[in-house]
Design an enzyme around this catalytic site. Structure first.
Site, PDB file in Angstrom:
ATOM      1  N   ASN A 141       0.808  -1.218   0.000  1.00 10.13           N
ATOM      2  CA  ASN A 141       0.000   0.000   0.000  1.00 10.13           C
ATOM      3  C   ASN A 141       0.844   1.271   0.000  1.00 10.13           C
ATOM      4  OD1 ASN A 141      -2.342  -1.510  -0.029  1.00 10.13           O
ATOM      5  ND2 ASN A 141      -2.596  -1.479   2.188  1.00 10.13           N
TER       6      ASN A 141
ATOM      7  N   ARG B 229      -7.689  -1.333  -8.358  1.00 10.42           N
ATOM      8  CA  ARG B 229      -8.252  -0.017  -8.067  1.00 10.42           C
ATOM      9  C   ARG B 229      -7.170   1.036  -7.834  1.00 10.42           C
ATOM     10  NH1 ARG B 229     -13.598   0.688  -6.559  1.00 10.42           N
ATOM     11  NH2 ARG B 229     -14.839  -1.203  -6.702  1.00 10.42           N
TER      12      ARG B 229
ATOM     13  N   CYS C 252     -10.250  -5.756  -5.983  1.00 13.44           N
ATOM     14  CA  CYS C 252     -11.055  -6.630  -5.126  1.00 13.44           C
ATOM     15  C   CYS C 252     -12.490  -6.126  -5.032  1.00 13.44           C
ATOM     16  CB  CYS C 252     -10.460  -6.690  -3.715  1.00 13.44           C
ATOM     17  SG  CYS C 252      -8.875  -7.514  -3.613  1.00 13.44           S
TER      18      CYS C 252
ATOM     19  N   LEU D 117     -14.192  11.587  -3.844  1.00 11.99           N
ATOM     20  CA  LEU D 117     -13.322  12.430  -3.026  1.00 11.99           C
ATOM     21  C   LEU D 117     -12.081  12.867  -3.801  1.00 11.99           C
ATOM     22  CD1 LEU D 117     -13.532  10.559   0.402  1.00 11.99           C
ATOM     23  CD2 LEU D 117     -14.749  12.627  -0.282  1.00 11.99           C
TER      24      LEU D 117
ATOM     25  N   ASP E 212      -7.746  -3.792   6.586  1.00 12.93           N
ATOM     26  CA  ASP E 212      -7.002  -4.831   5.876  1.00 12.93           C
ATOM     27  C   ASP E 212      -6.566  -5.979   6.787  1.00 12.93           C
ATOM     28  OD1 ASP E 212      -7.268  -3.718   3.402  1.00 12.93           O
ATOM     29  OD2 ASP E 212      -5.221  -2.965   3.239  1.00 12.93           O
TER      30      ASP E 212
ATOM     31  N   VAL F 182     -15.248   0.685   7.620  1.00 13.10           N
ATOM     32  CA  VAL F 182     -14.533   1.352   6.524  1.00 13.10           C
ATOM     33  C   VAL F 182     -15.117   0.987   5.164  1.00 13.10           C
ATOM     34  CG1 VAL F 182     -12.280   1.683   5.427  1.00 13.10           C
ATOM     35  CG2 VAL F 182     -12.439   1.477   7.922  1.00 13.10           C
TER      36      VAL F 182
END
Length: 430
Positions: free
Chosen positions: A23, A93, A117, A126, A305, A327
Site C-alpha cells: 500500500n 483499483r 477486489c 473524493l 485490511d 470502513v
C-alpha cells in the site's frame, strides 16, 4: 488451477522477514511520474502482481520502467501521455493514483474507472472533488474519468472521509500546483507519511503527513530521487496472527510497532505475548485466547485490511467476539467460506458475531479478496485435516511467497497445480 493446501496442526517457530509495503509502493511508483529530471530508484519493492500492473501502466504512459530483484527504476523525463486504459486499471483499483501525477505533470488525465477486489463501493468522488477544487474540469464518460486543467491552483480541500487514495492523489496533484493547498481530515496511515517523505526528497514541500491536516506548497518542478519503501504492516500483522493461533514463537523481522499499535493492543488483550525487539516484533502464542471485540477504523484505529485475519483468531478464542466493519461495505464475503470450515459466525448488519472456540475442519474454500485469501490459509493452519484454498490471484496481489514463508516457520503448506497433483491423496504432499 493453482491452489494452496494446508495440513493443520503445526506450531510456527523461527523468524520471517517483512517485505516492502504494497500500500506504500503503488502510490510511490505513481509519484515518479512527477519527476521531469533524473531517474527514480525505489528499493525494498515487493514482488507482487499489483506492482507489475502499475509498472505496466507507467510503461503505457511512456515512462521507462525496470523491475529487478527488489528494485524499481523509473525514468519519466520523456513526453508522458495521459491515458491509462481499462485493460490495466480494471485489475487494480489503486491504478487511479496515477491521476493526480498525470494532471499535475501534463495538465490532463484520462483514467478508466477502477477494478480490483470486489469489497464494496469505494467511490472516487473524493479524489475528483480535490481536483476540481484546484481548478480541474472533471467528467465521467463511457467508463473513463477525464480531468483537464490549464494550470492547477492551490486550494483548501476537506475530505468527508479520510480516504487513503484521495489523500495520496490530491497530495501528489498539489505538489506542482501554483500556491498552497491545504487538505483537511486526511488519512494518517504510515503509507501516507512514506509517500510524503518521497515527494519531499524529490523537492516537494509537504507538511503534516501523519496528522489530520496536510499542507502542500507547490513548486515548479520535481527531480527523481532514491527511496526505500517502508515494511508492510499488513503482512507483519498477518504473520503475527499466524504465530499467535498456532501457539508459536515467531520474530517478525522489520515490523514497525508504531505502524500496528492497534493490532498489538488487541492481541495483548487476548493473551498473546508481544515483545518489541531491536529488529522486529516477537509474538508468542498463549495456550488459551480470550475473546475481544474489534471495530475497524481509519488509522490509527484497527486496519480494515486486518479484519478477516483477525476474525480467525477471534473464532479460536473462548467466548463471543464481535467484528464490526466501518470502513468498507460488503467485506464479509469470506464468512461463508469460514463457515465451511465449521466456524460459528453470524452476520448482523455491519458486524459479525463470532462464537468460539471453534473446532475448525479442513475444507475446500475459495478466496473472495486479497486479505480473505490469507485469512483462509491462516484458518487452515489450525484446522483438523486438509484445507484447500483456491482463487490465488487475490493472494498474489498482496503477498509474495506466502506459502514459502509459512513453510520456513514449520507449517505444512504446499502450493500446487491440481492438474499435476493427485488431490485425492493429499497426505502424499507432506
Amino acid at each position: 488451477m493453482e491452489k494452496i493446501i494446508v495440513r493443520g496442526g503445526k506450531q510456527l517457530n523461527g523468524s520471517v522477514k517483512m517485505e516492502g509495503a504494497k500500500n506504500a509502493v503503488l502510490p510511490v511508483i505513481a509519484a515518479t511520474l512527477l519527476a521531469s529530471k533524473g531517474t527514480s530508484v525505489l528499493k525494498n519493492v515487493p514482488n507482487l502482481s499489483d506492482v507489475f500492473t502499475i509498472n505496466e501502466v507507467l510503461k503505457y504512459l511512456n515512462a521507462d520502467v525496470s523491475f529487478v530483484n527488489d528494485e524499481v527504476t523509473v525514468d519519466a523525463t520523456g513526453e508522458i501521455t495521459s491515458d491509462a486504459p481499462f485493460e490495466y486499471v480494471r485489475k487494480m483499483r489503486a491504478s487511479i493514483v496515477v491521476m493526480g501525477p498525470l494532471l499535475a505533470r501534463t495538465g490532463s488525465a484520462r483514467v478508466a474507472l477502477p477494478g480490483g477486489c470486489a469489497i464494496g463501493s469505494r467511490p472516487v468522488d473524493l479524489h475528483l472533488k480535490g481536483f476540481e477544487a484546484m481548478g480541474a474540469v472533471v467528467k465521467i464518460e463511457n467508463g473513463y474519468i477525464e480531468a483537464t486543467a490549464e494550470k492547477l491552483v492551490g486550494a483548501k480541500v476537506y475530505l468527508d472521509f479520510p480516504s487513503v487514495g484521495a489523500t495520496q492523489n490530491i497530495m501528489m496533484a498539489a505538489t506542482l500546483a501554483e500556491g498552497t493547498t491545504v487538505i483537511e481530515n486526511v488519512a494518517r496511515e504510515p503509507e501516507i507519511v512514506d509517500l510524503a517523505n518521497f515527494l519531499n526528497q524529490m523537492g516537494a514541500r509537504v507538511i503534516g503527513a501523519g496528522t489530520e491536516v496536510i499542507r502542500i506548497e507547490g513548486v515548479k518542478e520535481l527531480t527523481a530521487t532514491e527511496h526505500s519503501i517502508i515494511p508492510d504492516r499488513i503482512e507483519a500483522g498477518t504473520f503475527m496472527i499466524a504465530a499467535a493461533i498456532t501457539g508459536g514463537n515467531v520474530l517478525i523481522e522489520d515490523a514497525v510497532p508504531e505502524h500496528i499499535s492497534s493490532l498489538i493492543a488487541k492481541l495483548e488483550e487476548m493473551g498473546v505475548q508481544i515483545i518489541e525487539e531491536e529488529n522486529g516484533i516477537r509474538v508468542i502464542g498463549p495456550d488459551k485466547l480470550k475473546a475481544v471485540d474489534v471495530k475497524t477504523m481509519p488509522h490509527p484505529g484497527f486496519p480494515t485490511d486486518m479484519q478477516s485475519q483477525m476474525m480467525v483468531i477471534q473464532m479460536l478464542s473462548e467466548g463471543t467476539s464481535i467484528m464490526t466493519e466501518t470502513v468498507f461495505e460488503n467485506r464479509f464475503m469470506h464468512v461463508e467460506e469460514m463457515r465451511r470450515m465449521n466456524a460459528d459466525m453470524k452476520i448482523e448488519g455491519h458486524s459479525v458475531i463470532i462464537s468460539g472456540p471453534a473446532k475448525l475442519q479442513g475444507a475446500e474454500v475459495a478466496a473472495t479478496d486479497l486479505r480473505a485469501a490469507a485469512a483462509l490459509i491462516l484458518a487452515g493452519l489450525v484446522a483438523d485435516g486438509y484445507t484447500q484454498v483456491t482463487e490465488l490471484k487475490y493472494l498474489d496481489r498482496g503477498y509474495n511467497n506466502f506459502h514459502g514463508k509459512l513453510q520456513a516457520l514449520g507449517a505444512d503448506v504446499e502450493r500446487v497445480d491440481d492438474s499435476k497433483v493427485d488431490v485425492t491423496n493429499l497426505a502424499s504432499l507432506f
